[in-house]
Scaffold this motif. Sequence first.
Motif, PDB file in Angstrom:
ATOM      1  N   PHE A  97       0.140  33.863  10.716  1.00 29.85           N
ATOM      2  CA  PHE A  97      -0.291  32.372  10.910  1.00 29.85           C
ATOM      3  C   PHE A  97       1.019  31.138  10.005  1.00 29.85           C
ATOM      4  CE2 PHE A  97      -1.885  34.184   6.902  1.00 29.85           C
ATOM      5  CZ  PHE A  97      -1.470  33.186   5.753  1.00 29.85           C
ATOM      6  N   VAL A  98       1.222  29.848  10.102  1.00 30.76           N
ATOM      7  CA  VAL A  98       1.892  29.409   9.625  1.00 30.76           C
ATOM      8  C   VAL A  98       1.018  28.226   8.845  1.00 30.76           C
ATOM      9  CG1 VAL A  98       3.400  28.702  11.928  1.00 30.76           C
ATOM     10  CG2 VAL A  98       1.077  27.513  10.769  1.00 30.76           C
ATOM     11  N   PRO A  99       2.049  28.288   7.191  1.00 31.95           N
ATOM     12  CA  PRO A  99       0.958  27.953   6.568  1.00 31.95           C
ATOM     13  C   PRO A  99       0.173  26.707   6.601  1.00 31.95           C
ATOM     14  CG  PRO A  99       3.618  28.501   6.210  1.00 31.95           C
ATOM     15  CD  PRO A  99       3.437  28.398   7.158  1.00 31.95           C
ATOM     16  N   SER A 100       0.986  25.612   7.341  1.00 34.23           N
ATOM     17  CA  SER A 100      -0.202  24.005   7.941  1.00 34.23           C
ATOM     18  C   SER A 100      -1.248  24.294   8.319  1.00 34.23           C
ATOM     19  CB  SER A 100       0.941  23.379   8.351  1.00 34.23           C
ATOM     20  OG  SER A 100       1.233  24.458   9.527  1.00 34.23           O
ATOM     21  N   VAL A 101      -1.669  25.787   8.866  1.00 36.92           N
ATOM     22  CA  VAL A 101      -2.595  25.994   9.862  1.00 36.92           C
ATOM     23  C   VAL A 101      -4.021  26.215   8.309  1.00 36.92           C
ATOM     24  CG1 VAL A 101      -1.706  26.240  11.695  1.00 36.92           C
ATOM     25  CG2 VAL A 101      -2.257  28.258  10.800  1.00 36.92           C
ATOM     26  N   LEU A 121      -8.606  43.923   6.849  1.00 31.84           N
ATOM     27  CA  LEU A 121      -7.851  42.629   8.196  1.00 31.84           C
ATOM     28  C   LEU A 121      -6.410  42.209   7.013  1.00 31.84           C
ATOM     29  CD1 LEU A 121      -8.910  39.932   9.841  1.00 31.84           C
ATOM     30  CD2 LEU A 121      -9.124  38.928   7.252  1.00 31.84           C
ATOM     31  N   SER A 122      -5.599  42.180   7.911  1.00 31.05           N
ATOM     32  CA  SER A 122      -3.912  41.733   7.590  1.00 31.05           C
ATOM     33  C   SER A 122      -3.403  40.419   8.253  1.00 31.05           C
ATOM     34  CB  SER A 122      -2.836  43.300   7.933  1.00 31.05           C
ATOM     35  OG  SER A 122      -2.003  42.719   7.852  1.00 31.05           O
ATOM     36  N   LEU A 123      -3.249  39.476   6.787  1.00 32.23           N
ATOM     37  CA  LEU A 123      -2.846  38.396   7.367  1.00 32.23           C
ATOM     38  C   LEU A 123      -1.391  38.779   6.920  1.00 32.23           C
ATOM     39  CD1 LEU A 123      -5.417  36.882   4.808  1.00 32.23           C
ATOM     40  CD2 LEU A 123      -5.140  37.125   7.208  1.00 32.23           C
ATOM     41  N   ALA A 124      -0.951  37.731   7.887  1.00 32.85           N
ATOM     42  CA  ALA A 124       0.789  37.754   7.669  1.00 32.85           C
ATOM     43  C   ALA A 124       1.174  36.184   7.887  1.00 32.85           C
ATOM     44  CB  ALA A 124       1.942  38.287   8.295  1.00 32.85           C
ATOM     45  N   GLU A 125       1.463  35.352   7.317  1.00 35.99           N
ATOM     46  CA  GLU A 125       2.829  34.417   7.047  1.00 35.99           C
ATOM     47  C   GLU A 125       4.387  34.097   7.697  1.00 35.99           C
ATOM     48  OE1 GLU A 125       4.915  31.293   4.226  1.00 35.99           O
ATOM     49  OE2 GLU A 125       3.042  31.528   3.597  1.00 35.99           O
ATOM     50  N   MET A 126       3.754  33.523   8.861  1.00 32.61           N
ATOM     51  CA  MET A 126       5.538  33.616  10.125  1.00 32.61           C
ATOM     52  C   MET A 126       4.732  32.398  11.090  1.00 32.61           C
ATOM     53  SD  MET A 126       4.037  37.304  12.189  1.00 32.61           S
ATOM     54  CE  MET A 126       3.741  37.923  11.371  1.00 32.61           C
ATOM     55  N   THR A 127       6.343  32.256  11.520  1.00 34.70           N
ATOM     56  CA  THR A 127       6.512  30.899  11.943  1.00 34.70           C
ATOM     57  C   THR A 127       5.856  31.493  13.584  1.00 34.70           C
ATOM     58  OG1 THR A 127       8.741  32.019  13.662  1.00 34.70           O
ATOM     59  CG2 THR A 127       8.272  29.628  11.297  1.00 34.70           C
ATOM     60  N   PHE A 144      -1.344  32.725  15.044  1.00 30.93           N
ATOM     61  CA  PHE A 144      -2.071  30.346  15.207  1.00 30.93           C
ATOM     62  C   PHE A 144      -0.861  30.357  14.575  1.00 30.93           C
ATOM     63  CE2 PHE A 144      -5.899  33.230  13.796  1.00 30.93           C
ATOM     64  CZ  PHE A 144      -7.089  32.211  14.787  1.00 30.93           C
ATOM     65  N   GLY A 145      -0.063  28.934  15.109  1.00 31.17           N
ATOM     66  CA  GLY A 145       0.837  28.526  15.452  1.00 31.17           C
ATOM     67  C   GLY A 145       1.244  27.270  15.486  1.00 31.17           C
ATOM     68  N   ARG A 146       1.773  26.343  15.549  1.00 30.54           N
ATOM     69  CA  ARG A 146       2.076  24.515  16.110  1.00 30.54           C
ATOM     70  C   ARG A 146       3.079  24.828  17.149  1.00 30.54           C
ATOM     71  NH1 ARG A 146      -1.790  21.325  13.821  1.00 30.54           N
ATOM     72  NH2 ARG A 146      -1.421  22.146  11.421  1.00 30.54           N
ATOM     73  N   LEU A 147       3.891  26.049  17.787  1.00 32.90           N
ATOM     74  CA  LEU A 147       4.420  25.090  18.909  1.00 32.90           C
ATOM     75  C   LEU A 147       4.603  26.549  19.962  1.00 32.90           C
ATOM     76  CD1 LEU A 147       8.021  25.542  18.060  1.00 32.90           C
ATOM     77  CD2 LEU A 147       6.905  24.011  17.687  1.00 32.90           C
TER      78      LEU A 147
END
Length: 300
Positions: A97-101, A121-127, A144-147
């Motif tokens: 996920f990107v932080p903004s979501v 569950l494994s969570l990873a902050e990434m673009t 989950f991202g923006r692009l």
Amino acid sequence: MELRHLRYFCVVAEELNLTCAAERLHMSQPPLSRQIKQLEQEVGTVLFERSSRGLRLTPAGTFFQQHALQILEKVEVTIDATRRMARSQRTLFGVGFVPSVFYGQLPMLVRDLRKRENIELSLAEMTTVQQIQALKAGRIDIGFGRLRIDDPDVEQEILFNEPLIAALPTGHPLEGTSPTCEELASNPLIIFPAKPRPSMADVVLGIFRRQRLKIDVVQEANELQTALSLVASGIGITLVPEQVKRVQREGVSYVTLADKSITTPVVCSRRRGDKPSPIMEEANAILKVLVDNRRSGRYP
């Protein structure tokens, strides 16, 4: 390079004495000295300054130590999580996920999945770009991202389009208004993340570019929270997704834009062609409810 080389290096960097380091590692000094020299040859630079008074890290050695410690910590965490998963007979499900979501409803998806006894569950902050690579490598199962990124191995779904809002220093002349892009362009702009690109920064730059507005990018930040801190410091303004206004930050005010059509998508990425696993089906079902609530204006 092997993990043992990193472990040897970190112990030597902590002790700054080969004899003491060798004792901690339960080995003799000559082989340890050879291992460190081999590591320096492989890295291509000197990591320690050697003198009659002992060892001292070079600037490159200090940098290498910081990152080597992070790598070793990540390995330990991964091993520990793997053992827990094996003992509990759980299936690992990776989410990027990107932080903004993460200021909207994604935490509710995470909360609901964590209630399932069969899921680790494994969570990873990434673009978004990093998510595409992680999906193809099998490191995550959903992102989950923006692009929107065209890749034959990954399918993307726009869950909804989210309005962008402006984050201003408290007391800014535009506070309490609905500014136009032209009004915003006259202010120093903070963009994020600085790297890797493309990213949310390029989405924001594209908004002004399409309207042929000249902007002054006064600072690039790597993280959303850093960008908001810079705004609070009065350095400039920034554009953020609407969900971010839930973050009440002292010194920061949020205003909606005059142009309501300026939005950013929330994009869900999955591996193309995969038959949905039972866990993915659960995640998709939870996600559908959350998205329906978002689109209809209901926030559970």
